[in-house]
Write an enzyme that holds these catalytic residues in place. Structure first.
Site, mmCIF file in Angstrom:
data_model
loop_
_atom_site.group_PDB
_atom_site.id
_atom_site.type_symbol
_atom_site.label_atom_id
_atom_site.label_comp_id
_atom_site.label_asym_id
_atom_site.label_seq_id
_atom_site.Cartn_x
_atom_site.Cartn_y
_atom_site.Cartn_z
ATOM 1 N N ARG A 20 14.298 12.935 23.544
ATOM 2 C CA ARG A 20 15.716 12.492 23.175
ATOM 3 C C ARG A 20 16.981 13.025 24.063
ATOM 4 N NH1 ARG A 20 18.620 13.695 18.199
ATOM 5 N NH2 ARG A 20 20.009 11.736 17.981
ATOM 6 N N ASP A 32 22.275 13.247 34.598
ATOM 7 C CA ASP A 32 22.940 14.287 35.483
ATOM 8 C C ASP A 32 23.039 15.622 34.901
ATOM 9 O OD1 ASP A 32 24.812 13.699 33.568
ATOM 10 O OD2 ASP A 32 26.529 13.385 35.117
ATOM 11 N N ASN A 52 25.261 13.632 18.988
ATOM 12 C CA ASN A 52 24.702 14.733 19.355
ATOM 13 C C ASN A 52 24.653 15.962 18.597
ATOM 14 O OD1 ASN A 52 23.859 13.100 21.611
ATOM 15 N ND2 ASN A 52 25.582 14.156 22.907
#
Length: 286
Positions: A20, A32, A52
């Site tokens: 995830r 990135d 998140n």
């Protein structure tokens, strides 16, 4: 791999958490490692974004892998590549497929919490909005259905599916696409109020084994998240047929999952002299 073998043996759920992390990284300004950056004077961390916060986990595993690599091969392997490699290793160690992974990504010097709030698909999207969020990243129907199959491992918090149990679309009614006895089981885990951080397996039949059971559960009305079940009920394009095909043929699913993970890992990587190779995944090089 030695780090992954140790942490996944200790806590099998870690495999899903690392998969995830890669997904949440790639959907925000490309693969990135921007998701790994902590708050600093110049950076507002993506870790604070709605999708998140209190949800992404096991960052310390990436730190441990990075530290070991820096010891033997300093400033060579990027944090972005570590995320991609950890996702593959987690899949393999859980019984899933292996794939040749293109490497050479570099790490960003910026994070984008605003983009993290808008571009990571929410667990209650309609099929059209879910498909559009993948399409914006250059991914197609095959990628959407195959990558959703990562939900064959791991757990979800009550807050991500509770509305399906009690109050779908604000109408005080449960989601009727949810099989009734499964819905009752979930209610015993997730009360109408409170308990938002309690968890339930995304694939209760084999929660730590990477297999095609996820699709079989969807066919029986036992997809946990709205975005799982809507793959079958949404009636868009070839998506429903792909669910059935992957439920019938695990090899077909594994092949497509491997291809789709390569596709996802190729979203806007920083290459050449762009970005940097961070020495510490949590902060940019000074």
């Amino acid at each position: 791999m030695s780090v992954l073998e140790k942490v996944i043996a200790e806590e099998p759920r870690t495999a899903a958490s690392l998969l995830r992390l890669h997904f949440h990284d790639c959907f925000v300004q490309g693969c990135d490692a921007s998701v790994l950056l902590d708050d600093s004077d110049s950076i507002v961390s993506e870790k604070n974004a709605g999708p998140n916060k209190n949800s992404l986990r096991r960052f310390e595993v990436i730190d441990e892998i990075k530290a070991k690599l820096e010891e033997v091969c300093p400033e060579t392997v990027s944090c972005a590549d570590i995320l991609a490699l950890a996702a593959r290793g987690s899949t393999v160690l859980s019984g899933g497929p292996y794939w040749e992974l293109p490497l050479g990504r570099r790490d960003s010097k910026t994070a984008n919490v605003k983009l993290a709030n808008t571009s990571i698909p929410a667990p209650n999207l309609s099929i059209q909005k879910l498909f559009n969020s993948f399409k914006q990243q250059g991914l197609d129907e095959n990628d959407l259905v195959a990558l959703s199959g990562a939900h064959t491992i791991g757990v979800a918090r009550c807050t991500t599916f509770k509305q399906r149990l009690y109050n779908l679309n604000g109408k005080n009614q449960p989601d009727l696409t949810l099989e009734r006895s499964y819905s009752n089981e979930l209610r015993s885990v997730c009360p109408p109020s409170g308990g938002d951080n309690r968890t339930s397996p995304l694939d209760y039949a084999s929660p730590s084994r990477f297999d095609n059971t996820y699709y079989k559960l969807i066919l029986g009305g036992r997809g946990l998240l709205a975005t799982d079940q809507v793959l079958l009920t949404g009636n868009v394009g070839n998506i429903m047929n792909l669910v059935k095909n992957f439920a019938d043929d695990e090899g077909l699913f594994f092949n497509q999952f491997a291809r789709s993970m390569i596709n996802m890992g190729n979203i806007n990587p920083l290459l050449g002299s762009n970005g940097e190779v961070r020495k510490d995944c949590r902060r940019v090089n000074s």
